[in-house]
Design a protein around this motif. Structure first.
Motif: not given
Length: 192
Positions: A135, A156-158, A160-161, A163, A165-167, A171
């Motif tokens: 994460f 944030r998109g990168r 997610n790409e 894997g 997950t951005p917080y 987490n």
């Protein structure tokens, strides 16, 4: 397409899966002369990309890669005379090499949910196979280090790409650990 966004050299080509049997190794600072070496027993836990402004990041990295290990699994084995605590007032007592600046380990020693854990940068292992990041934490904090707010959707998109997950904090699992510790200490939670 956010895939051109740089996160960290160890992650930009994709998150490399760790090996289930990784049993520890040696963290090495960036010095060519008398590098600091720290032995770590066992694998790491809660490995993540961290955007906070306190963690050590290699040149050009927007995020650090940081994980934890129990304090008893950490032993300075070479050139510990080069280590100094970066900020004695901080929760995480980051021991950095005074020559190259790499943070080698950071114990949590005061009363806190993470007391007894040391924060380390697993990409400094001379061995491969450590548990991969899962994460990203403190993502918004990269703005404090100079990332323009307009770049955040791409970051944030990168993540997610990759894997991760951005917080904008930790987490949910780690936030639950902290909240449980606080509630027990306050007496509002008797059983977990």
């Amino acid at each position: 397409m956010p895939s051109h966004v740089a996160i960290h050299p160890a992650l930009d080509g994709g998150v490399k899966k760790g090996q289930a049997g990784f049993n520890g190794g040696t963290l090495v600072c960036a010095c060519a002369d008398r590098p600091v070496k720290v032995a770590i027993k066992g694998n790491v836990a809660h490995n993540h990309a961290c955007g906070c402004s306190k963690c050590w990041k290699p040149n050009g990295a927007v995020f650090s890669v940081v994980a934890v290990t129990p304090h008893e699994n950490v032993t300075v084995v070479e050139n510990g005379d080069k280590l100094k605590v970066v900020d004695p007032e901080a929760l995480i007592q980051r021991h950095a090499c005074t020559k190259c600046g790499v943070h080698m380990y950071g114990p949590v020693e005061r009363d806190h949910a993470f007391k007894g854990l040391d924060f380390i940068h697993p990409e400094r292992f001379q061995e491969g196979g450590w548990a991969e990041p899962t994460f990203a934490a403190f993502v918004s904090s990269i703005i404090e280090s100079g990332t323009p707010p307009s770049a955040m959707a791409g970051v944030r998109g990168r993540l997610n790409e990759l894997g991760l997950t951005p917080y904008d904090c930790l987490n949910p699992t780690l936030m639950d650990v902290i909240a449980t510790w606080v509630a027990k200490k306050a007496g509002t939670l008797k059983e977990a």
